[in-house]
Design an enzyme around this catalytic site. Structure first.
Site, PDB file in Angstrom:
ATOM      1  N   GLY A  46      24.678 -65.123  14.763  1.00  0.00           N
ATOM      2  CA  GLY A  46      25.641 -64.462  16.254  1.00  0.00           C
ATOM      3  C   GLY A  46      26.237 -65.080  17.359  1.00  0.00           C
ATOM      4  O   GLY A  46      27.293 -64.744  17.692  1.00  0.00           O
ATOM      5  N   GLU A 101      21.426 -65.745  23.056  1.00  0.00           N
ATOM      6  CA  GLU A 101      21.273 -65.269  22.355  1.00  0.00           C
ATOM      7  C   GLU A 101      22.683 -63.559  22.320  1.00  0.00           C
ATOM      8  O   GLU A 101      22.958 -63.440  23.653  1.00  0.00           O
ATOM      9  CB  GLU A 101      19.487 -63.893  22.168  1.00  0.00           C
ATOM     10  CG  GLU A 101      18.886 -64.293  21.112  1.00  0.00           C
ATOM     11  CD  GLU A 101      19.647 -63.552  19.431  1.00  0.00           C
ATOM     12  OE1 GLU A 101      20.239 -63.707  19.598  1.00  0.00           O
ATOM     13  OE2 GLU A 101      18.540 -63.136  18.652  1.00  0.00           O
ATOM     14  N   ASP A 105      17.895 -55.891  20.644  1.00  0.00           N
ATOM     15  CA  ASP A 105      18.021 -54.962  20.045  1.00  0.00           C
ATOM     16  C   ASP A 105      16.915 -54.433  20.104  1.00  0.00           C
ATOM     17  O   ASP A 105      16.050 -54.129  21.415  1.00  0.00           O
ATOM     18  CB  ASP A 105      18.421 -55.352  17.794  1.00  0.00           C
ATOM     19  CG  ASP A 105      18.886 -53.468  17.601  1.00  0.00           C
ATOM     20  OD1 ASP A 105      17.370 -52.804  17.516  1.00  0.00           O
ATOM     21  OD2 ASP A 105      19.548 -53.280  16.972  1.00  0.00           O
ATOM     22  N   LYS A 133      19.811 -53.164  23.922  1.00  0.00           N
ATOM     23  CA  LYS A 133      19.656 -52.449  23.870  1.00  0.00           C
ATOM     24  C   LYS A 133      18.435 -51.321  24.329  1.00  0.00           C
ATOM     25  O   LYS A 133      17.577 -51.748  24.035  1.00  0.00           O
ATOM     26  CB  LYS A 133      19.799 -51.502  22.307  1.00  0.00           C
ATOM     27  CG  LYS A 133      21.467 -52.334  21.782  1.00  0.00           C
ATOM     28  CD  LYS A 133      21.608 -52.086  20.453  1.00  0.00           C
ATOM     29  CE  LYS A 133      22.558 -52.540  19.102  1.00  0.00           C
ATOM     30  NZ  LYS A 133      22.825 -52.698  17.866  1.00  0.00           N
ATOM     31  N   PHE A 154      24.737 -49.399  17.006  1.00  0.00           N
ATOM     32  CA  PHE A 154      25.717 -50.766  15.906  1.00  0.00           C
ATOM     33  C   PHE A 154      26.839 -51.216  16.348  1.00  0.00           C
ATOM     34  O   PHE A 154      27.893 -50.204  15.940  1.00  0.00           O
ATOM     35  CB  PHE A 154      25.180 -50.236  13.932  1.00  0.00           C
ATOM     36  CG  PHE A 154      25.051 -51.992  14.172  1.00  0.00           C
ATOM     37  CD1 PHE A 154      24.366 -52.579  13.404  1.00  0.00           C
ATOM     38  CD2 PHE A 154      26.759 -52.012  13.162  1.00  0.00           C
ATOM     39  CE1 PHE A 154      24.817 -53.246  13.170  1.00  0.00           C
ATOM     40  CE2 PHE A 154      26.879 -53.798  12.310  1.00  0.00           C
ATOM     41  CZ  PHE A 154      25.989 -54.338  12.016  1.00  0.00           C
ATOM     42  N   VAL A 155      27.234 -52.571  16.923  1.00  0.00           N
ATOM     43  CA  VAL A 155      27.940 -52.799  17.224  1.00  0.00           C
ATOM     44  C   VAL A 155      29.042 -54.411  16.554  1.00  0.00           C
ATOM     45  O   VAL A 155      27.923 -54.845  16.093  1.00  0.00           O
ATOM     46  CB  VAL A 155      27.966 -53.277  18.991  1.00  0.00           C
ATOM     47  CG1 VAL A 155      28.081 -51.845  19.957  1.00  0.00           C
ATOM     48  CG2 VAL A 155      27.008 -53.988  18.989  1.00  0.00           C
ATOM     49  N   ASP A 161      28.364 -59.242  13.306  1.00  0.00           N
ATOM     50  CA  ASP A 161      28.700 -58.956  11.876  1.00  0.00           C
ATOM     51  C   ASP A 161      28.760 -58.055  11.347  1.00  0.00           C
ATOM     52  O   ASP A 161      27.439 -57.399  11.613  1.00  0.00           O
ATOM     53  CB  ASP A 161      28.854 -59.882  11.256  1.00  0.00           C
ATOM     54  CG  ASP A 161      27.466 -59.555  10.956  1.00  0.00           C
ATOM     55  OD1 ASP A 161      26.517 -59.584  11.072  1.00  0.00           O
ATOM     56  OD2 ASP A 161      27.219 -59.730   8.588  1.00  0.00           O
TER      57      ASP A 161
HETATM   58  P1  5GP Z   1      15.749 -57.652  16.841  1.00  0.00           P
HETATM   59  O1  5GP Z   1      15.021 -58.415  16.589  1.00  0.00           O
HETATM   60  O2  5GP Z   1      16.107 -57.706  18.695  1.00  0.00           O
HETATM   61  O3  5GP Z   1      16.124 -55.959  16.602  1.00  0.00           O
HETATM   62  O4  5GP Z   1      18.006 -57.821  16.606  1.00  0.00           O
HETATM   63  C1  5GP Z   1      17.938 -58.975  16.779  1.00  0.00           C
HETATM   64  C2  5GP Z   1      19.020 -59.430  15.967  1.00  0.00           C
HETATM   65  O5  5GP Z   1      19.483 -58.604  15.021  1.00  0.00           O
HETATM   66  C3  5GP Z   1      20.054 -59.840  16.961  1.00  0.00           C
HETATM   67  O6  5GP Z   1      20.577 -61.764  16.920  1.00  0.00           O
HETATM   68  C4  5GP Z   1      21.496 -58.890  16.047  1.00  0.00           C
HETATM   69  O7  5GP Z   1      20.929 -60.617  15.066  1.00  0.00           O
HETATM   70  C5  5GP Z   1      21.381 -58.481  15.027  1.00  0.00           C
HETATM   71  N1  5GP Z   1      21.531 -56.820  15.607  1.00  0.00           N
HETATM   72  C6  5GP Z   1      21.426 -56.116  16.458  1.00  0.00           C
HETATM   73  N2  5GP Z   1      21.786 -55.571  17.111  1.00  0.00           N
HETATM   74  C7  5GP Z   1      23.113 -55.243  16.107  1.00  0.00           C
HETATM   75  C8  5GP Z   1      24.031 -54.596  16.605  1.00  0.00           C
HETATM   76  O8  5GP Z   1      24.515 -54.421  17.630  1.00  0.00           O
HETATM   77  N3  5GP Z   1      25.286 -55.242  15.667  1.00  0.00           N
HETATM   78  C9  5GP Z   1      25.145 -56.554  15.205  1.00  0.00           C
HETATM   79  N4  5GP Z   1      26.042 -57.081  14.197  1.00  0.00           N
HETATM   80  N5  5GP Z   1      23.667 -57.239  14.769  1.00  0.00           N
HETATM   81  C10 5GP Z   1      22.941 -56.805  15.455  1.00  0.00           C
END
Ligand code: 5GP
Length: 182
Positions: A46, A101, A105, A133, A154-155, A161
């Site tokens: 990402g 980063e 999320d 978020k 989700f974006v 991606d």
């Molecule tokens: P976390 O562990 O904070 O829940 O998720 C982090 C990772 O999940 C990010 O580095 C990204 O790769 C993926 N991710 C989180 N939210 C999104 C989203 O809205 N869209 C996409 N495509 N990937 C996300």
């Protein structure tokens, strides 16, 4: 202006929003690390787009490295399980490390990474995240450089991606429902 991809329902951050913010972040990082030995760590896949932009917004000498982690598989929900798919090439010992980063999320990925990288004894370890978020973040993280708080949807775009697509969109947006159904 870039033509909107037909699969995009709503643009959350425009190319201008992102570029102005990244320029500001780069300026601030350049001031804060003026006399430091800065090492930027991008989290693949990402962060590759943001890394390229922030690299050029930083005016001080800096080094760059990447690691690849997987927390999502190919679905749109976080699993909480982080796998290191590619580790860093450089030694972090006594370095001023800044993690780049694209999105935080739940925060579980970053919180795991922080713990892992701290164990390598860097001189300092900070986070730069373009998007968070806040409504769904499960762990508190001290994010030194923060771009935007976005809704808990989700974006895609700007490196993010869905099934490996849409990473090259210069903006961030939500997908039309039919894309998930196809
Ligand atoms: P976390 O562990 O904070 O829940 O998720 C982090 C990772 O999940 C990010 O580095 C990204 O790769 C993926 N991710 C989180 N939210 C999104 C989203 O809205 N869209 C996409 N495509 N990937 C996300």
């Amino acid at each position: 202006m870039t033509e909107l991809n037909p699969d995009i329902e709503q643009v959350i951050l425009t190319e201008d929003d992102i570029q102005s913010k990244v320029a500001l972040m780069g300026k601030q990082i350049s001031e804060d690390y003026r006399d430091a030995d800065l090492l930027l760590v991008g989290v693949l896949k990402g962060a590759f787009v943001m890394m390229a932009d922030i690299a050029r917004a930083i005016s001080i000498p800096a080094e760059f490295d990447f690691m690849a982690v997987s927390s999502y598989g190919s679905s749109t929900r976080t699993s909480g399980i982080v796998r290191i798919l590619k580790d860093l090439d450089l030694d972090l010992h006594d370095r001023n490390v800044l993690i780049i980063e694209d999105i935080v999320d739940s925060g579980l990925t970053l919180s795991y990474l922080l713990k892992n990288l701290k164990g390598r004894k860097p001189r300092s370890l900070e986070i730069c995240a373009l998007m968070t978020k806040p409504e769904v973040q499960e762990v508190t993280l001290d994010i030194r450089y923060h771009g935007f708080a976005i809704p808990p949807t989700f974006v895609v775009g700007y490196g993010l991606d869905y099934h490996q697509r849409y990473r090259n969109l210069p903006y961030v947006g939500t997908l039309k429902p039919h894309v998930y159904e196809d």
